[in-house]
Design a protein around this motif. Structure first.
Motif, PDB file in Angstrom:
ATOM      1  N   UNK A   1       0.824  -1.210   0.000  1.00 49.06           N
ATOM      2  CA  UNK A   1       0.000   0.000   0.000  1.00 49.06           C
ATOM      3  C   UNK A   1       0.860   1.263   0.000  1.00 49.06           C
ATOM      4  N   UNK A   2       1.956   1.257   0.757  1.00 49.11           N
ATOM      5  CA  UNK A   2       2.844   2.421   0.785  1.00 49.11           C
ATOM      6  C   UNK A   2       3.474   2.662  -0.575  1.00 49.11           C
ATOM      7  N   UNK A   3       3.869   1.572  -1.242  1.00 49.25           N
ATOM      8  CA  UNK A   3       4.468   1.710  -2.570  1.00 49.25           C
ATOM      9  C   UNK A   3       3.468   2.278  -3.569  1.00 49.25           C
ATOM     10  N   UNK A   4       2.250   1.775  -3.531  1.00 44.51           N
ATOM     11  CA  UNK A   4       1.201   2.289  -4.423  1.00 44.51           C
ATOM     12  C   UNK A   4       0.935   3.760  -4.136  1.00 44.51           C
ATOM     13  N   UNK A   5       0.891   4.134  -2.859  1.00 43.24           N
ATOM     14  CA  UNK A   5       0.655   5.526  -2.471  1.00 43.24           C
ATOM     15  C   UNK A   5       1.742   6.444  -3.008  1.00 43.24           C
ATOM     16  N   UNK A   6       3.000   6.053  -2.831  1.00 45.31           N
ATOM     17  CA  UNK A   6       4.103   6.910  -3.278  1.00 45.31           C
ATOM     18  C   UNK A   6       4.259   6.900  -4.791  1.00 45.31           C
ATOM     19  N   UNK A   7       3.833   5.819  -5.437  1.00 38.41           N
ATOM     20  CA  UNK A   7       3.988   5.738  -6.893  1.00 38.41           C
ATOM     21  C   UNK A   7       2.915   6.506  -7.642  1.00 38.41           C
ATOM     22  N   UNK A   8       1.657   6.392  -7.187  1.00 38.49           N
ATOM     23  CA  UNK A   8       0.546   6.933  -7.977  1.00 38.49           C
ATOM     24  C   UNK A   8      -0.122   8.162  -7.357  1.00 38.49           C
ATOM     25  N   UNK A   9       0.059   8.387  -6.069  1.00 34.08           N
ATOM     26  CA  UNK A   9      -0.560   9.546  -5.418  1.00 34.08           C
ATOM     27  C   UNK A   9       0.476  10.634  -5.172  1.00 34.08           C
ATOM     28  N   UNK A  10       1.505  10.314  -4.405  1.00 37.10           N
ATOM     29  CA  UNK A  10       2.547  11.299  -4.109  1.00 37.10           C
ATOM     30  C   UNK A  10       3.542  11.460  -5.255  1.00 37.10           C
ATOM     31  N   UNK A  11       3.666  10.440  -6.073  1.00 40.37           N
ATOM     32  CA  UNK A  11       4.541  10.458  -7.254  1.00 40.37           C
ATOM     33  C   UNK A  11       6.002  10.795  -6.915  1.00 40.37           C
ATOM     34  N   UNK A  12       6.500  10.228  -5.829  1.00 44.99           N
ATOM     35  CA  UNK A  12       7.891  10.453  -5.452  1.00 44.99           C
ATOM     36  C   UNK A  12       8.648   9.145  -5.246  1.00 44.99           C
ATOM     37  N   UNK A  13       8.115   8.063  -5.800  1.00 42.77           N
ATOM     38  CA  UNK A  13       8.748   6.757  -5.607  1.00 42.77           C
ATOM     39  C   UNK A  13      10.030   6.628  -6.418  1.00 42.77           C
ATOM     40  N   UNK A  14      10.078   7.247  -7.587  1.00 47.56           N
ATOM     41  CA  UNK A  14      11.236   7.118  -8.471  1.00 47.56           C
ATOM     42  C   UNK A  14      11.832   8.495  -8.751  1.00 47.56           C
TER      43      UNK A  14
END
Length: 476
Positions: free
Chosen positions: A402-415
């Motif tokens: 869930x954290x990965x999905x949140x940062x990837x698609x909502x916060x957009x700071x995963x990469x």
């Protein structure tokens, strides 16, 4: 743009797509396109575009930096932070294309989810957990999710390899990132181990050889560098992520006996055991010159648990029973697990990172090994421990997903921009500095005076310039 010009300034999003500063990392960098443009008459371009093309032409012939440049240009235990005096070959004033920001370490997500499919298969079939009445449907669902995830991540990275081969090559030459090239093959081995009985009751023997061949080839390169010395010697690059290059041996040794193989699994088990011993000692002593891991990477320490956990099950499959050899490896893994779990403050107070996925498959491996041990030594304690570790592993994977999905698609700071692959192959220009000028001593003042006086002499180094001639020394 002058008024009345026939050339219209392109919109910002179009300019971003046409930014030629990334061409040096593209597999096809546009050389043919420029030649065709010259043949048909090149249209007028702005000065900024000319500067971009000049930058591209200067960097197109750049080769992957040698290993010593990674150590010189980057800092931190994972070699991902640029030193202040260094520069990168890609623009640092904008967000890079997604493929350039997609690291090979993303395969860690596949390891975490696919190991869960194995764990739920074990929960449903192990004799010590029959009282839970777990349905194999959970294993089936998780396995298909894992297949989809491996396919997606592999497709993205394959596309990166096709379009930005230079970026992949730089990751491969990175002394730390190279360990993550084992992850795709380990994930496929996990899928083979966790395959539901309704999908396949028996896997072809050839599959084992297909999956272990690339692991063997990578080991020839990595282990040879550890042994031969140089900048890639183990004492220089030792890091918890090196366990990824070890675990593949034990996973292969775990899968092989279930396919009727014997000699191949023993071979990889022996190779893994020898190199795990060396790596374990090297990482445990933590030489004084080694940097400590930043908080964001503390979860990577759980990789210590992965190898002995899988090794205990692999030896049990080779021998046919969970004997004393398997129990020794299992108890080592269990002790390392508890020694990390009790250090609560060690894993608090830092922001999310992809490195957190290092928690997952070692914790899941420890839970599966505990189930195997519980089947051999069945009592309330071992059954409770199996259930507890399985719950912890499941909750950890769920929270991270869930954290990965949140940062990837909502916060957009995963990469974020992957600085580690964009270092320059040029060393920074040295800067002359005067030291100890603040004390105002006469000795230092005399040294500076003599240097300025004799710097233009025939002397070829500073020390010779600082030497005072005999006549001058007599007068002093």
């Amino acid at each position: 743009m002058p008024k009345g010009s026939v050339f219209v300034e392109p919109p910002p999003h179009i300019k971003k797509l046409k930014d030629k500063r990334f061409d040096s990392f593209k597999t096809w960098s546009g050389k043919l396109e420029r030649k065709l443009s010259h043949l048909r008459g090149r249209p007028r371009i702005s000065e900024s575009e000319e500067e971009e093309e000049e930058s591209v032409r200067n960097s197109e012939n750049n080769e992957a930096p040698p290993v010593d440049r990674y150590f010189d240009a980057l800092q931190g235990p994972e070699l991902e932070t640029l030193r202040p005096s260094e520069e990168i070959v890609l623009p640092d004033d904008k967000t890079w294309p997604f493929l350039l920001r997609f690291p090979v370490s993303s395969f860690g997500i596949c390891l975490g989810v696919s190991s869960q499919a194995i764990m739920w298969k074990a929960l449903a079939t192990a004799s010590s957990t029959k009282f839970l009445h777990i349905n194999l449907t959970i294993n089936l669902i998780l396995w298909w999710i894992s297949v989809a995830l491996v396919a997606i991540v592999s497709s993205i990275y394959l596309l990166k390899t096709i379009l930005y081969f230079e970026a992949v090559r730089r990751e491969y030459y990175h002394p730390i990132r190279v360990n993550f090239f084992f992850a795709p093959w380990i994930a496929l081995l996990f899928l083979a181990l966790g395959v539901p009985p309704s999908v396949a009751s028996k896997l072809p023997v050839a599959l084992w050889y297909v999956l272990m061949t690339p692991i063997f080839c990578l080991e020839l390169k990595i282990y040879g560098q550890w042994m031969s010395g140089g900048q890639r010697r183990l004492s220089k690059v030792a890091n918890p992520s090196n366990h990824l290059s070890i675990v593949g041996n034990f996973v292969g040794a775990l899968l092989g006996p279930s396919m009727g193989l014997k000699e191949g699994p023993i071979f990889f088990f022996a190779v893994g055991l020898a190199h795990y011993t060396v790596l374990f000692v090297t990482l445990y002593q933590r030489l004084p010159t080694n940097e400590t891991l930043p908080k964001e990477l503390h979860p990577v320490f759980f990789l210590f648990v992965a190898a002995p956990s899988v090794a205990s099950m692999a030896w049990a499959n080779i021998q046919g029973s969970f004997d004393y050899g398997s129990r020794i490896a299992y108890f080592i893994a269990l002790f390392l697990y508890f020694s990390l779990a009790v250090r609560v403050n060690f894993f608090r107070g830092f922001k999310f990172s992809l490195a957190w996925w290092a928690y997952t498959f070692p914790m899941t491996g420890a839970a599966i090994a505990t189930m195997r041990y519980s089947s051999a030594v069945t009592n309330v304690v071992t059954q409770t421990l199996s259930l507890a570790l399985s719950i912890v592993a499941t909750l950890t994977v769920t929270a991270l997903l869930f954290s990965t999905i949140l940062h990837a698609f909502v916060l957009r700071d995963l990469f974020p921009n992957d600085i580690a692959i964009a270092i320059s192959d040029r060393k920074p220009k040295p800067h002359r500095k005067w030291f100890n000028l603040g004390n105002g001593s006469s000795d230092h003042s005399r040294d500076i005076e003599m240097f300025l006086k004799f710097a233009n002499a025939d002397s070829k180094d500073i020390e010779a310039a600082l030497k005072i001639p005999n006549a001058e020394a007599t007068s002093v």
